[in-house]
Design an enzyme around this catalytic site. Structure first.
Site, PDB file in Angstrom:
ATOM      1  N   LYS A  34       0.798  -1.165  -0.057  1.00 20.11           N
ATOM      2  CA  LYS A  34       0.104   0.076   0.073  1.00 20.11           C
ATOM      3  C   LYS A  34       0.905   1.389   0.189  1.00 20.11           C
ATOM      4  O   LYS A  34       0.481   2.317  -0.483  1.00 20.11           O
ATOM      5  CB  LYS A  34      -0.923  -0.139   1.284  1.00 20.11           C
ATOM      6  CG  LYS A  34      -2.171  -0.732   0.897  1.00 20.11           C
ATOM      7  CD  LYS A  34      -3.063  -0.763   2.338  1.00 20.11           C
ATOM      8  CE  LYS A  34      -4.410  -1.427   1.961  1.00 20.11           C
ATOM      9  NZ  LYS A  34      -5.480  -0.989   3.023  1.00 20.11           N
TER      10      LYS A  34
ATOM     11  N   ASP B  18     -10.411   3.461   1.421  1.00 20.48           N
ATOM     12  CA  ASP B  18     -10.532   2.827   2.734  1.00 20.48           C
ATOM     13  C   ASP B  18     -11.399   3.837   3.674  1.00 20.48           C
ATOM     14  O   ASP B  18     -12.458   3.312   4.171  1.00 20.48           O
ATOM     15  CB  ASP B  18      -9.375   2.282   3.455  1.00 20.48           C
ATOM     16  CG  ASP B  18      -8.718   0.833   2.879  1.00 20.48           C
ATOM     17  OD1 ASP B  18      -9.478   0.302   2.530  1.00 20.48           O
ATOM     18  OD2 ASP B  18      -7.798   0.807   3.084  1.00 20.48           O
TER      19      ASP B  18
ATOM     20  N   GLY C  92      -2.912   1.820   9.427  1.00 23.25           N
ATOM     21  CA  GLY C  92      -3.226   2.116   8.034  1.00 23.25           C
ATOM     22  C   GLY C  92      -4.832   2.697   7.796  1.00 23.25           C
ATOM     23  O   GLY C  92      -5.149   3.454   7.515  1.00 23.25           O
ATOM     24  N   ALA C  93      -5.683   1.805   8.502  1.00 24.04           N
ATOM     25  CA  ALA C  93      -7.157   1.851   8.587  1.00 24.04           C
ATOM     26  C   ALA C  93      -7.415   3.002   9.346  1.00 24.04           C
ATOM     27  O   ALA C  93      -8.316   3.933   8.846  1.00 24.04           O
ATOM     28  CB  ALA C  93      -7.712   0.873   8.943  1.00 24.04           C
TER      29      ALA C  93
ATOM     30  N   GLY D 150     -17.974  -3.601   9.737  1.00 25.21           N
ATOM     31  CA  GLY D 150     -16.841  -3.290   8.987  1.00 25.21           C
ATOM     32  C   GLY D 150     -17.207  -3.828   7.412  1.00 25.21           C
ATOM     33  O   GLY D 150     -16.505  -3.616   6.404  1.00 25.21           O
TER      34      GLY D 150
HETATM   35  P1  NDP Z   1      -2.198  -1.903  11.041  1.00 23.97           P
HETATM   36  O1  NDP Z   1      -1.421  -3.066  11.204  1.00 23.97           O
HETATM   37  O2  NDP Z   1      -1.664  -0.843  10.222  1.00 23.97           O
HETATM   38  O3  NDP Z   1      -2.929  -1.028  12.273  1.00 23.97           O
HETATM   39  C1  NDP Z   1      -3.380  -1.861  13.566  1.00 23.97           C
HETATM   40  C2  NDP Z   1      -3.609  -0.872  14.639  1.00 23.97           C
HETATM   41  O4  NDP Z   1      -4.078  -1.821  15.409  1.00 23.97           O
HETATM   42  C3  NDP Z   1      -2.296  -0.563  15.282  1.00 23.97           C
HETATM   43  O5  NDP Z   1      -2.375   0.833  15.654  1.00 23.97           O
HETATM   44  C4  NDP Z   1      -2.121  -1.492  16.276  1.00 23.97           C
HETATM   45  O6  NDP Z   1      -1.345  -1.000  17.291  1.00 23.97           O
HETATM   46  C5  NDP Z   1      -3.522  -1.759  16.898  1.00 23.97           C
HETATM   47  N1  NDP Z   1      -3.716  -3.073  17.503  1.00 23.97           N
HETATM   48  C6  NDP Z   1      -3.460  -4.238  17.005  1.00 23.97           C
HETATM   49  N2  NDP Z   1      -3.532  -5.223  17.846  1.00 23.97           N
HETATM   50  C7  NDP Z   1      -3.964  -4.601  19.175  1.00 23.97           C
HETATM   51  C8  NDP Z   1      -4.407  -5.002  20.463  1.00 23.97           C
HETATM   52  N3  NDP Z   1      -4.190  -6.142  20.608  1.00 23.97           N
HETATM   53  N4  NDP Z   1      -4.603  -3.965  21.345  1.00 23.97           N
HETATM   54  C9  NDP Z   1      -4.480  -2.525  20.864  1.00 23.97           C
HETATM   55  N5  NDP Z   1      -4.225  -2.067  19.805  1.00 23.97           N
HETATM   56  C10 NDP Z   1      -3.920  -2.978  18.710  1.00 23.97           C
HETATM   57  O7  NDP Z   1      -3.669  -2.636  10.228  1.00 23.97           O
HETATM   58  P2  NDP Z   1      -4.600  -1.863   9.535  1.00 23.97           P
HETATM   59  O8  NDP Z   1      -4.999  -0.487  10.044  1.00 23.97           O
HETATM   60  O9  NDP Z   1      -4.176  -2.011   8.157  1.00 23.97           O
HETATM   61  O10 NDP Z   1      -6.021  -2.686   9.592  1.00 23.97           O
HETATM   62  C11 NDP Z   1      -6.798  -2.914  10.867  1.00 23.97           C
HETATM   63  C12 NDP Z   1      -7.759  -3.575  10.813  1.00 23.97           C
HETATM   64  O11 NDP Z   1      -8.816  -2.839   9.639  1.00 23.97           O
HETATM   65  C13 NDP Z   1      -7.772  -4.851  10.035  1.00 23.97           C
HETATM   66  O12 NDP Z   1      -8.373  -5.909  10.984  1.00 23.97           O
HETATM   67  C14 NDP Z   1      -8.460  -4.993   8.522  1.00 23.97           C
HETATM   68  O13 NDP Z   1      -8.926  -6.116   8.237  1.00 23.97           O
HETATM   69  C15 NDP Z   1      -9.253  -3.966   8.942  1.00 23.97           C
HETATM   70  N6  NDP Z   1      -9.701  -2.984   7.708  1.00 23.97           N
HETATM   71  C16 NDP Z   1     -10.889  -3.081   7.164  1.00 23.97           C
HETATM   72  C17 NDP Z   1     -11.237  -2.611   5.945  1.00 23.97           C
HETATM   73  C18 NDP Z   1     -12.616  -2.540   5.625  1.00 23.97           C
HETATM   74  O14 NDP Z   1     -12.859  -2.063   4.490  1.00 23.97           O
HETATM   75  N7  NDP Z   1     -13.634  -2.911   6.632  1.00 23.97           N
HETATM   76  C19 NDP Z   1     -10.186  -1.573   5.165  1.00 23.97           C
HETATM   77  C20 NDP Z   1      -8.951  -1.711   5.674  1.00 23.97           C
HETATM   78  C21 NDP Z   1      -8.698  -2.337   7.125  1.00 23.97           C
HETATM   79  P3  NDP Z   1       0.244  -1.097  17.753  1.00 23.97           P
HETATM   80  O15 NDP Z   1       0.931  -0.005  16.492  1.00 23.97           O
HETATM   81  O16 NDP Z   1       0.693  -0.691  19.006  1.00 23.97           O
HETATM   82  O17 NDP Z   1       0.580  -2.610  17.089  1.00 23.97           O
END
Ligand code: NDP
Length: 247
Positions: free
Chosen positions: A47, A83, A109-110, A211
């Site tokens: 991405k 997104d 990212g989201a 979602g």
């Molecule tokens: P990233 O890995 O870029 O970001 C994930 C974020 O969630 C980070 O800030 C991470 O924190 C946090 N996180 C992960 N696990 C935990 C936890 N156990 N407790 C607290 N914070 C947590 O992922 P994306 O943003 O790309 O994707 C996130 C979700 O969004 C995915 O499940 C994806 O499927 C969904 N999505 C859905 C879309 C839709 O159209 N419905 C489109 C795009 C994404 P840290 O930085 O501390 O690890």
């Protein structure tokens, strides 16, 4: 979802899933160009890496710093990010983002895409809650996420933008105090659509947004950019539901 819409609208098009190794990304973009592809989606890990291989980047995608949809216009390949736009479309079915105070859980990212589009749609205030501080493309308050997060009472919308609750970890709990959930609670998790967070939110009387709605809306935007046809979202949603059920 996309192929179901092609069939429904009698479009003799194909949507192919192609795995591309990071080292082959530049060649893959050139290949898509050479083969006359009308566009493509890209996902993790491409991405951000795809940006230098495109001819131009739409303003919001540039601000987000990531591209998930590529569109060919004449000889140009253009990067878009649908997104956050998909999220806003889904949100508009229950609330106008303008003037709203929004809390986003997660800063990946989201979350970035949603934050950028919320600001563009006139949201009044953003708070981003995350386990670690990360750079954001827009002005937002930052809260370190420790223990169960208590949502501030003036909040209108809460968005889970973390992967917590995504299949197969469907029982994972988003660490948030359910008694503080606001009027609208949205989840980015498309599978399963009825996440534990949304079930808890419904139980305390919040309006919920799944979602799947966001995923369908971002797909619809891409479909329209590629084909010029406005697809039937119901057909797309049903196809996704079938796919997630394994049918
Ligand atoms: P990233 O890995 O870029 O970001 C994930 C974020 O969630 C980070 O800030 C991470 O924190 C946090 N996180 C992960 N696990 C935990 C936890 N156990 N407790 C607290 N914070 C947590 O992922 P994306 O943003 O790309 O994707 C996130 C979700 O969004 C995915 O499940 C994806 O499927 C969904 N999505 C859905 C879309 C839709 O159209 N419905 C489109 C795009 C994404 P840290 O930085 O501390 O690890």
């Amino acid at each position: 979802m996309i192929e179901a819409a092609f069939r429904h609208h009698d479009l003799d098009w194909r949507y192919l899933s192609i795995e591309v190794a990071p080292a082959d990304l530049a060649a893959a973009v050139e290949g898509a160009r050479a083969m006359g592809f009308r566009g493509f989606n890209c996902t993790i890990p491409h991405k951000v890496a795809v940006l230098p291989h495109l001819d131009s980047i739409a303003e919001s995608a540039r601000q987000i710093g990531a591209v998930n949809t590529v569109v060919r216009r004449e000889a140009e390949v253009i990067g878009e990010n649908t997104d956050g736009k998909g999220f806003i479309e889904s949100l508009r079915t229950v609330a106008d983002p303008a003037g709203k105070r929004v809390v986003i859980l997660g800063a990946g990212g989201a979350a970035r895409a949603i934050a950028v589009e919320l600001v563009r749609a006139g949201a009044a205030h953003l708070t981003v809650v995350s386990r670690r501080r990360r750079d954001l493309p827009v002005e937002a308050d930052f809260q370190l996420w420790e223990g169960d997060y208590a949502v501030p009472p003036e909040t209108d919308v809460l968005v889970n933008a973390t992967p917590i609750g995504l299949y197969p970890d469907v029982d994972a709990r988003v660490p948030v105090d359910v008694r503080t959930l606001p009027a609208v609670v949205a989840d980015v998790i498309p599978n399963p659509p009825h996440t534990r967070l949304l079930r808890d939110a419904s139980a305390v009387g919040s309006t919920t947004l799944d979602g799947l709605g966001m995923l369908v809306a971002q797909g619809r935007i891409g479909f329209e950019l590629w084909t010029g046809v406005v697809p039937d979202e119901r057909v797309m949603r049903e196809a996704l539901e079938r796919a997630f059920r394994g049918g």
